[in-house]
Design an enzyme around this catalytic site. Structure first.
Site, PDB file in Angstrom:
ATOM      1  N   ARG A  69     100.463  66.849 165.948  1.00 24.69           N
ATOM      2  CA  ARG A  69     101.738  67.542 165.902  1.00 24.69           C
ATOM      3  C   ARG A  69     101.812  68.537 167.062  1.00 24.69           C
ATOM      4  NH1 ARG A  69     101.785  70.924 162.423  1.00 24.69           N
ATOM      5  NH2 ARG A  69      99.778  70.579 161.430  1.00 24.69           N
ATOM      6  N   TYR A 197     103.465  59.845 167.601  1.00 28.89           N
ATOM      7  CA  TYR A 197     102.363  60.226 166.727  1.00 28.89           C
ATOM      8  C   TYR A 197     102.806  60.748 165.352  1.00 28.89           C
ATOM      9  CZ  TYR A 197      98.257  62.007 164.656  1.00 28.89           C
ATOM     10  OH  TYR A 197      97.252  62.183 163.758  1.00 28.89           O
ATOM     11  N   LYS A 206     106.534  65.454 157.347  1.00 28.83           N
ATOM     12  CA  LYS A 206     106.631  66.893 157.563  1.00 28.83           C
ATOM     13  C   LYS A 206     108.081  67.311 157.858  1.00 28.83           C
ATOM     14  CE  LYS A 206     102.514  67.901 156.516  1.00 28.83           C
ATOM     15  NZ  LYS A 206     101.325  67.345 156.925  1.00 28.83           N
ATOM     16  N   HIS A 226     103.334  72.331 150.962  1.00 27.85           N
ATOM     17  CA  HIS A 226     102.256  71.558 151.606  1.00 27.85           C
ATOM     18  C   HIS A 226     101.053  71.528 150.657  1.00 27.85           C
ATOM     19  CE1 HIS A 226      99.697  71.079 155.557  1.00 27.85           C
ATOM     20  NE2 HIS A 226      99.926  69.922 154.983  1.00 27.85           N
ATOM     21  N   SER A 248      96.561  72.171 157.430  1.00 31.41           N
ATOM     22  CA  SER A 248      96.227  70.835 157.919  1.00 31.41           C
ATOM     23  C   SER A 248      94.726  70.731 158.213  1.00 31.41           C
ATOM     24  CB  SER A 248      97.016  70.545 159.190  1.00 31.41           C
ATOM     25  OG  SER A 248      98.391  70.620 158.903  1.00 31.41           O
ATOM     26  N   CYS A 250      92.198  70.905 156.219  1.00 21.87           N
ATOM     27  CA  CYS A 250      91.367  71.867 155.503  1.00 21.87           C
ATOM     28  C   CYS A 250      90.996  71.379 154.106  1.00 21.87           C
ATOM     29  CB  CYS A 250      92.052  73.225 155.425  1.00 21.87           C
ATOM     30  SG  CYS A 250      92.113  74.048 157.029  1.00 21.87           S
ATOM     31  N   GLY A 251      91.152  70.087 153.813  1.00 25.48           N
ATOM     32  CA  GLY A 251      90.546  69.554 152.601  1.00 25.48           C
ATOM     33  C   GLY A 251      91.465  69.104 151.475  1.00 25.48           C
ATOM     34  N   THR A 253      93.241  66.116 151.124  1.00 22.57           N
ATOM     35  CA  THR A 253      92.969  64.729 150.735  1.00 22.57           C
ATOM     36  C   THR A 253      91.638  64.646 149.992  1.00 22.57           C
ATOM     37  OG1 THR A 253      94.221  63.949 152.635  1.00 22.57           O
ATOM     38  CG2 THR A 253      92.738  62.360 151.599  1.00 22.57           C
ATOM     39  N   ASP A 277      99.232  65.648 149.985  1.00 18.88           N
ATOM     40  CA  ASP A 277      99.752  66.445 151.104  1.00 18.88           C
ATOM     41  C   ASP A 277     101.004  67.256 150.776  1.00 18.88           C
ATOM     42  OD1 ASP A 277      99.266  67.043 153.943  1.00 18.88           O
ATOM     43  OD2 ASP A 277     101.176  66.046 154.324  1.00 18.88           O
ATOM     44  N   ARG A 370      93.538  59.017 162.209  1.00 20.98           N
ATOM     45  CA  ARG A 370      94.066  58.965 160.831  1.00 20.98           C
ATOM     46  C   ARG A 370      94.095  57.552 160.281  1.00 20.98           C
ATOM     47  NH1 ARG A 370      96.307  64.059 158.512  1.00 20.98           N
ATOM     48  NH2 ARG A 370      95.806  65.532 160.149  1.00 20.98           N
ATOM     49  N   ARG A 401      90.276  77.921 155.797  1.00 25.70           N
ATOM     50  CA  ARG A 401      88.938  77.928 156.398  1.00 25.70           C
ATOM     51  C   ARG A 401      88.632  79.345 156.827  1.00 25.70           C
ATOM     52  NH1 ARG A 401      86.694  73.021 158.686  1.00 25.70           N
ATOM     53  NH2 ARG A 401      88.118  71.376 158.029  1.00 25.70           N
ATOM     54  N   ASN A 497      83.451  70.887 144.478  1.00 25.03           N
ATOM     55  CA  ASN A 497      84.572  71.825 144.332  1.00 25.03           C
ATOM     56  C   ASN A 497      85.140  71.796 142.914  1.00 25.03           C
ATOM     57  OD1 ASN A 497      84.344  72.643 146.991  1.00 25.03           O
ATOM     58  ND2 ASN A 497      85.778  71.080 147.738  1.00 25.03           N
TER      59      ASN A 497
HETATM   60  P1  GTP Z   1      96.031  67.075 156.549  1.00 25.38           P
HETATM   61  O1  GTP Z   1      96.168  65.620 156.293  1.00 25.38           O
HETATM   62  O2  GTP Z   1      95.989  67.410 158.007  1.00 25.38           O
HETATM   63  O3  GTP Z   1      97.068  67.895 155.842  1.00 25.38           O
HETATM   64  O4  GTP Z   1      94.536  67.508 156.070  1.00 25.38           O
HETATM   65  P2  GTP Z   1      93.868  67.745 154.629  1.00 25.38           P
HETATM   66  O5  GTP Z   1      94.148  69.139 154.174  1.00 25.38           O
HETATM   67  O6  GTP Z   1      94.224  66.644 153.722  1.00 25.38           O
HETATM   68  O7  GTP Z   1      92.301  67.710 154.978  1.00 25.38           O
HETATM   69  P3  GTP Z   1      91.178  66.609 154.631  1.00 25.38           P
HETATM   70  O8  GTP Z   1      90.923  66.491 153.180  1.00 25.38           O
HETATM   71  O9  GTP Z   1      91.501  65.368 155.375  1.00 25.38           O
HETATM   72  O10 GTP Z   1      89.893  67.287 155.287  1.00 25.38           O
HETATM   73  C1  GTP Z   1      89.826  67.624 156.646  1.00 25.38           C
HETATM   74  C2  GTP Z   1      88.417  67.900 157.082  1.00 25.38           C
HETATM   75  O11 GTP Z   1      87.800  68.886 156.241  1.00 25.38           O
HETATM   76  C3  GTP Z   1      87.523  66.654 156.991  1.00 25.38           C
HETATM   77  O12 GTP Z   1      86.731  66.599 158.148  1.00 25.38           O
HETATM   78  C4  GTP Z   1      86.673  66.903 155.774  1.00 25.38           C
HETATM   79  O13 GTP Z   1      85.432  66.281 155.884  1.00 25.38           O
HETATM   80  C5  GTP Z   1      86.562  68.435 155.722  1.00 25.38           C
HETATM   81  N1  GTP Z   1      86.402  68.922 154.322  1.00 25.38           N
HETATM   82  C6  GTP Z   1      87.192  68.600 153.276  1.00 25.38           C
HETATM   83  N2  GTP Z   1      86.763  69.185 152.127  1.00 25.38           N
HETATM   84  C7  GTP Z   1      85.669  69.918 152.478  1.00 25.38           C
HETATM   85  C8  GTP Z   1      84.771  70.774 151.732  1.00 25.38           C
HETATM   86  O14 GTP Z   1      84.885  70.965 150.522  1.00 25.38           O
HETATM   87  N3  GTP Z   1      83.766  71.363 152.443  1.00 25.38           N
HETATM   88  C9  GTP Z   1      83.617  71.159 153.790  1.00 25.38           C
HETATM   89  N4  GTP Z   1      82.611  71.786 154.398  1.00 25.38           N
HETATM   90  N5  GTP Z   1      84.430  70.356 154.514  1.00 25.38           N
HETATM   91  C10 GTP Z   1      85.444  69.748 153.869  1.00 25.38           C
HETATM   92  C1  SPV Z   2      99.171  67.659 158.819  1.00 20.37           C
HETATM   93  O1  SPV Z   2      99.003  67.942 160.013  1.00 20.37           O
HETATM   94  O2  SPV Z   2      99.241  68.549 157.928  1.00 20.37           O
HETATM   95  C2  SPV Z   2      99.248  66.242 158.408  1.00 20.37           C
HETATM   96  C3  SPV Z   2      99.291  65.220 159.442  1.00 20.37           C
HETATM   97  O3  SPV Z   2      99.293  65.957 157.218  1.00 20.37           O
HETATM   98  S1  SPV Z   2     100.865  65.037 160.152  1.00 20.37           S
HETATM   99  O4  SPV Z   2     101.608  64.046 159.351  1.00 20.37           O
HETATM  100  O5  SPV Z   2     100.666  64.531 161.511  1.00 20.37           O
HETATM  101  O6  SPV Z   2     101.565  66.277 160.125  1.00 20.37           O
HETATM  102 MN    MN Z   3      99.195  67.857 155.870  1.00 20.12          MN
END
Ligand code: GTP
Ligand code: SPV
Ligand code: MN
Length: 585
Positions: A69, A197, A206, A226, A248, A250-251, A253, A277, A370, A401, A497
């Site tokens: 983004r 992208y 978004k 979000h 984004s 930060c965990g 998914t 999300d 992704r 984070r 968690n």
């Molecule tokens: P967006 O799709 O961008 O909104 O991201 P998201 O918030 O869904 O994050 P996602 O779950 O994809 O995690 C992003 C990164 O954080 C990955 O590299 C994970 O491995 C890492 N991560 C997720 N959960 C944890 C956790 O509990 N501890 C640590 N240390 N890393 C984590």
């Molecule tokens: C984010 O960045 O929070 C995402 C990926 O979930 S995107 O759809 O590219 O915004």
């Molecule tokens: Mn997101």
């Protein structure tokens, strides 16, 4: 495709400007989608992966300058600058339309314009909102078919009305200097140009489901956030739902699909994913807050996803998935990314399509690579995923984070205090947006890049919602990312968690005491279950520690932050700020 005059008039206007050779309406049929897949493979836009190992899966590479983004080029064009607020980029709508018209004019010459009718959430449900995206990209069509509910039934549901979001996207020259992601909330319109992208071009995500929807929600009395949505089923079969807002990458998914630790599995606990999300939240007839996931799939971060960290996500991507900017494993025509396993392919192409030597020390997959995968292919998808009523929310969790300041978990004292906690959230930046990574910035409710109006008004909407919800969720904050002196994460995270979520639910059910601190309630260390973990109670005590000196520093920044948002920050939040300062004295 449609006799709807509003739709026809708008599509005619957009076609007159962009000048495509032809217009193709997407009806969502398997035949049509399959023909588009074949066409994209024919032109090289997508690579068909090994049908035995990854059935119906494809690889796509974006331009190297177009991998995340672009917040600096994302605009909210309301009539007045004040309504867009100080955090959003703004330009006068007439000026912006004129500027973008130049970029769109003739941009689809020699190309096909695809018209995608789609619904966010189940067609016909009380939450449902409709959109039409016009695009010159087959990649966008194929992603939208996964991420949203696409099809002719959307046109039927619209009837002869004009209540739909008008989205226009053109890849144009993929020119970074002329890349714009622009929202006109007062016109129900989104224009995106010069990108190919994810979040920049899948306009249902978004752009609509957060930026435009947050604007609509404020006017109509609901919320677009979000947030992931998950359900925890206890051994009696009762399910409690939690939503969580993390910035984004930060965990979300990962938490949404977590596998319970063995101690909970043995007792019969299960976790169900409703969304990873975005959550749309409305007050239900029972006086609780109800949530739906308006999406139909996951656009998840690939790196770090593996059999141990998130087996459910991995399983979800084993079929019907589009991978973007990952490594192409040439040994067996599959994919790879950092953190998938310890065996990077010896014969491979990196995310740019160059020959890649896994020993080179260079990353093979882009950090923001992704997967686009169907929710219904997720092994832990909730039976309520398609429920038009959504699910009732017991707890709302904020988190980011933070290497030091924020404890593992704490509970707010009230709704208004919870809104304060969300509003002052800060987190280290990630690869999900272009720009520096690892810089701490304020990211209120994980919505800094996604609020479609003034941030102070957004806070006020949260406060106003609290007054209207007879039985509101309790609000918490978590931080999985505290590090030791060597920079290692102290808390094991991922599936573990759930141990923190169990404390959160126990608090919501009045089953456990807590310790009052200047920032809210933290658990007694012994109330975080560490059975089966390689961690002792002193480590938990450390993770729960609220360092007054650090928090005094943290609080000092709030004053400036609120002032930078401007004079619409509600008094209730300033009051909470005064309470925090007094508590820290
Ligand atoms: P967006 O799709 O961008 O909104 O991201 P998201 O918030 O869904 O994050 P996602 O779950 O994809 O995690 C992003 C990164 O954080 C990955 O590299 C994970 O491995 C890492 N991560 C997720 N959960 C944890 C956790 O509990 N501890 C640590 N240390 N890393 C984590
Ligand atoms: C984010 O960045 O929070 C995402 C990926 O979930 S995107 O759809 O590219 O915004
Ligand atoms: Mn997101």
């Amino acid at each position: 495709m449609t006799p709807n005059k509003h739709i026809l008039k708008w599509v005619d206007e957009m076609a007159a400007m962009t000048q495509p050779d032809r217009i193709v309406w997407i009806d969502g049929s398997e035949e049509q989608i399959d023909a588009l897949r074949r066409e994209a493979v024919g032109t090289g836009e997508m690579i068909k992966l090994n049908e035995n190992l990854l059935p119906n899966c494809y690889l796509h590479r974006t331009a190297v300058n177009d991998v995340a983004r672009v917040e600096g080029r994302t605009y909210i064009c309301t009539k007045t600058k004040e309504d867009a607020g100080t955090i959003n980029n703004w330009m006068d709508p007439a000026e912006m339309y004129a500027k973008l018209t130049k970029l769109f004019t003739g941009s689809m010459k020699g190309k096909t314009m695809y018209a995608i009718p789609y619904s966010m959430s189940v067609v016909g449900s009380p939450f449902a909102k409709y959109g039409i995206e016009l695009t010159d990209s087959i990649y966008v069509v194929l992603n939208m078919v996964i991420m949203t509910r696409v099809g002719a039934n959307v046109i039927e549901a619209l009837g002869d009305g004009d209540d739909f979001i008008k989205g226009l996207h053109a890849k144009a020259q993929l020119d970074e200097e002329n890349r714009y992601i622009v929202h006109f909330p007062e016109d129900n319109t989104i224009w995106s140009v010069n990108s190919g992208y994810g979040g920049n071009v899948l306009l249902g995500k978004k752009c609509f489901a957060l930026r435009i929807a947050s604007f609509l929600g404020r006017n109509e009395g609901w919320m677009a956030e979000h947030m992931l949505i998950l359900g925890i089923e206890n051994p009696k079969g009762e399910i409690s739902y939690i939503t969580a807002a993390f910035p984004s990458a930060c965990g979300k998914t990962n938490l949404a699909m977590l596998i319970p630790p063995e101690i909970y599995q043995k007792q019969g606990y299960k976790v169900w994913c409703v969304g990873d999300d975005i959550a749309w939240l409305r007050i239900g007839e029972d006086g609780r807050l109800w949530a739906v996931n308006p999406e139909n799939g996951f656009f998840g971060v690939a790196p770090g996803t593996n059999q141990k960290s998130n087996p459910n996500a991995l399983a979800t991507t084993m079929r019907d998935t589009i991978f973007t900017n990952v490594v192409h494993n040439m040994e067996n025509n599959t994919v790879w990314w950092e953190g998938l396993d310890k065996n990077p392919p010896k014969s491979a192409l990196n995310w740019k399509g160059e020959i890649w030597d896994c020993e080179s020390g260079e990353k093979g997959a882009h950090p923001n690579s992704r997967f686009t995968a169907l929710a219904k292919n997720c092994p832990c998808i909730s039976s309520e995923f398609d429920n038009p009523k959504g699910v009732p929310v017991t707890a709302i969790v904020f988190g980011g984070r933070r290497a030091k300041t924020a404890p593992l978990v704490y509970q707010s004292r009230s709704w208004n205090h919870g809104v304060f906690v969300g509003s002052v959230m800060a987190s280290e930046t990630t690869a999900a947006a272009t720009g520096a990574v690892g810089v701490v910035r304020r990211d209120p409710m994980a919505m800094r890049p996604f609020v479609g109006y003034d941030m102070g008004d957004y806070f006020a909407h949260w406060i106003a919602m609290g007054k209207k919800i007879p039985n509101p969720p309790k609000i918490f904050n978590v931080n999985w990312f505290r590090t030791d002196d060597e920079g290692h994460f102290i808390w094991p995270g991922f599936g573990d968690n759930m141990r923190v979520l169990m404390w959160i639910l126990a608090r919501c059910n009045n089953e456990v005491d807590a310790v009052e601190t200047p920032i809210g309630y933290v658990p007694k260390a012994e109330d975080i279950n560490i059975e089966g973990l390689d961690i002792d109670i002193d480590t938990i005590k450390g993770l729960l520690d609220v360092d007054k000196a650090l928090w005094t520093e943290e609080a000092a920044g709030i004053d400036d932050f609120y002032k930078s948002i401007g004079d619409r920050v509600p008094k209730e939040l300033w009051d909470e700020y005064e309470i925090l300062k007094a508590n820290l004295k």
